[in-house]
Design an enzyme around this catalytic site. Sequence first.
Site, PDB file in Angstrom:
ATOM      1  N   ARG A   1       0.863  -1.323  -0.141  1.00 34.44           N
ATOM      2  CA  ARG A   1      -0.048   0.010   0.036  1.00 34.44           C
ATOM      3  C   ARG A   1       0.704   1.217   0.170  1.00 34.44           C
ATOM      4  O   ARG A   1       0.515   2.408  -0.533  1.00 34.44           O
ATOM      5  CB  ARG A   1      -1.018   0.095   1.177  1.00 34.44           C
ATOM      6  CG  ARG A   1      -1.826   1.390   1.213  1.00 34.44           C
ATOM      7  CD  ARG A   1      -3.090   1.365   2.360  1.00 34.44           C
ATOM      8  NE  ARG A   1      -3.148   0.336   3.368  1.00 34.44           N
ATOM      9  CZ  ARG A   1      -2.293   0.814   4.601  1.00 34.44           C
ATOM     10  NH1 ARG A   1      -1.898   2.181   4.597  1.00 34.44           N
ATOM     11  NH2 ARG A   1      -2.384   0.157   5.521  1.00 34.44           N
TER      12      ARG A   1
ATOM     13  N   TYR B   1     -16.266  17.011 -15.778  1.00 36.19           N
ATOM     14  CA  TYR B   1     -16.655  15.572 -15.759  1.00 36.19           C
ATOM     15  C   TYR B   1     -17.759  15.417 -14.603  1.00 36.19           C
ATOM     16  O   TYR B   1     -17.549  16.184 -13.565  1.00 36.19           O
ATOM     17  CB  TYR B   1     -15.592  14.894 -15.469  1.00 36.19           C
ATOM     18  CG  TYR B   1     -15.739  13.426 -15.176  1.00 36.19           C
ATOM     19  CD1 TYR B   1     -16.316  12.576 -16.214  1.00 36.19           C
ATOM     20  CD2 TYR B   1     -15.367  12.735 -13.793  1.00 36.19           C
ATOM     21  CE1 TYR B   1     -16.513  11.231 -15.895  1.00 36.19           C
ATOM     22  CE2 TYR B   1     -15.954  11.464 -13.646  1.00 36.19           C
ATOM     23  CZ  TYR B   1     -16.318  10.894 -14.735  1.00 36.19           C
ATOM     24  OH  TYR B   1     -16.588   9.275 -14.497  1.00 36.19           O
TER      25      TYR B   1
ATOM     26  N   ASP C   1      -7.128  18.817 -14.723  1.00 39.91           N
ATOM     27  CA  ASP C   1      -7.648  17.595 -15.273  1.00 39.91           C
ATOM     28  C   ASP C   1      -7.453  17.396 -16.658  1.00 39.91           C
ATOM     29  O   ASP C   1      -8.111  18.021 -17.529  1.00 39.91           O
ATOM     30  CB  ASP C   1      -9.172  17.317 -14.972  1.00 39.91           C
ATOM     31  CG  ASP C   1      -9.698  15.954 -15.074  1.00 39.91           C
ATOM     32  OD1 ASP C   1      -8.942  15.118 -16.033  1.00 39.91           O
ATOM     33  OD2 ASP C   1     -10.551  15.561 -14.812  1.00 39.91           O
TER      34      ASP C   1
ATOM     35  N   LYS D   1      -8.655   6.008 -19.329  1.00 34.46           N
ATOM     36  CA  LYS D   1      -9.096   6.599 -20.689  1.00 34.46           C
ATOM     37  C   LYS D   1      -7.901   6.462 -21.512  1.00 34.46           C
ATOM     38  O   LYS D   1      -7.412   5.271 -21.992  1.00 34.46           O
ATOM     39  CB  LYS D   1      -9.607   7.978 -20.473  1.00 34.46           C
ATOM     40  CG  LYS D   1     -10.306   8.401 -19.314  1.00 34.46           C
ATOM     41  CD  LYS D   1     -11.956   7.856 -19.518  1.00 34.46           C
ATOM     42  CE  LYS D   1     -12.799   7.504 -18.247  1.00 34.46           C
ATOM     43  NZ  LYS D   1     -12.927   8.908 -17.875  1.00 34.46           N
TER      44      LYS D   1
HETATM   45  C1  LIG Z   1     -13.345   9.588 -16.538  1.00 36.41           C
HETATM   46  C2  LIG Z   1     -12.961  10.798 -16.060  1.00 36.41           C
HETATM   47  C3  LIG Z   1     -12.687  10.934 -14.787  1.00 36.41           C
HETATM   48  C4  LIG Z   1     -12.713   9.869 -13.627  1.00 36.41           C
HETATM   49  O1  LIG Z   1     -12.043   8.969 -13.963  1.00 36.41           O
HETATM   50  P1  LIG Z   1     -12.399   7.375 -13.209  1.00 36.41           P
HETATM   51  O2  LIG Z   1     -11.196   6.790 -13.743  1.00 36.41           O
HETATM   52  O3  LIG Z   1     -13.759   7.023 -13.836  1.00 36.41           O
HETATM   53  O4  LIG Z   1     -12.486   7.390 -11.965  1.00 36.41           O
HETATM   54  C5  LIG Z   1     -12.262  12.262 -14.198  1.00 36.41           C
HETATM   55  N1  LIG Z   1     -12.097  13.356 -15.282  1.00 36.41           N
HETATM   56  C6  LIG Z   1     -12.147  13.042 -16.764  1.00 36.41           C
HETATM   57  C7  LIG Z   1     -12.214  14.243 -17.191  1.00 36.41           C
HETATM   58  C8  LIG Z   1     -12.655  11.908 -17.107  1.00 36.41           C
HETATM   59  O5  LIG Z   1     -13.228  11.720 -18.320  1.00 36.41           O
END
Ligand SMILES: *Cc1c(COP(=O)(O)O)cnc(C)c1O
Length: 372
Positions: free
Chosen positions: A48, A100, A172, A196
């Site tokens: 961890r 998001y 982000d 993603k």
């Molecule tokens: C999918 C996404 C998230 C969240 O990510 P997870 O891996 O689903 O927790 C945050 N910001 C953006 C822009 C995203 O497309």
Amino acid sequence: MMRIETIAVHAGHKIDPATGAVAAPIQLSSTFERSPDGSYREGYSYSRSDNPNRRALEQGMAAVEGGNDAAAFGSGIAASAAVFQSLRPGDHVIAPGEAYHGTGKLLRDICMPWGLQVTFIDMTDLREVAAAVTKQTKLIWIETPSNPQLKVTDIAAVSEIAHAAGAICVVDNTWSPIVQKPLEHGADLVVHSTTKYIGGHCDVTGGVVVSRSSDELFQRIRLVQGTGGAVPSPFDCWLVLRGLRTLPWRMRAHSENALKVATCLEAHPNVERVDYPGLASHPSHDLAARQMNGCSGMLSFHVKGGREAAIAVAARVRIFIRATSLGGVESLIEHRASITGESAATPQGLLRCSIGLEHADDLIEDLAQALD
Ligand SMILES: *Cc1c(COP(=O)(O)O)cnc(C)c1O
């Protein structure tokens, strides 16, 4: 200075000293042996806290974003949550109204009840950003291009406003790895959902925070990582790092394909409007050209006839897959208003596409037959 393709292939990589293996082994061990003097040979004690696959991924992500350090998490939203948890109750956050939806939910349902003050604004309007700053402002959150309407925020300008207020700017960058380098434009932290583009194959969930420095703020994020415990498994880290190896080439292909698809959609008589910053018709095309190098694979288009017409188009596609998420090799299409719910401001005729790595002409023909 090595080029990004070379960095992405080699960052965090080493030949396994035990076997000479070129591909990194997956170290599943949750615990590591102490030497007779009580020390740990490689600094690992318990998984961890740290493990070889996570450390390799963090080195790789820091190198690719041009940061000094990185912390990996079990999901993108866990990475975002760690950033907000590094603040204190009473601190003020400025966040985009169009973000998001999970980020908005995290702020509203968890961070605000816990004591953060949050103001949601149109982050693309710099006067609104400046007007939202208070004495308690500690963090300005950017997501650019925005989800799902692809609005572009000026990272350098918002970072300046944040720094003048004694706050940090966090981007982000999930939608635009490689093609957009927020730390070069003044941001302090970059957050990714590695689920993603970085994972890139729709087969792993993860997140990462990359920091310009290893300062006190980053040490607090590191504390949240190990003590909060939302850590990724060694196998998940291994998969994400494997995705990182091909990321620069994939982003180039996603961007090229998306521009071709956007250009054809724009000319289609049943399409009202296409939201893609790579198009000259996009209101922030010049800003996007300044802060991005290719506009990534995400685009939205507005079908004439609204909700029913849009849902009918999505029902007729043959190559695109009707699914949420983004950034994989396969193209996805989604009626976004059905996901975000009636209350959200998502236009009813909007279809969001993640343009994959198929041949652009096949994608164009598929959308054309669905629209006709
Ligand atoms: C999918 C996404 C998230 C969240 O990510 P997870 O891996 O689903 O927790 C945050 N910001 C953006 C822009 C995203 O497309």
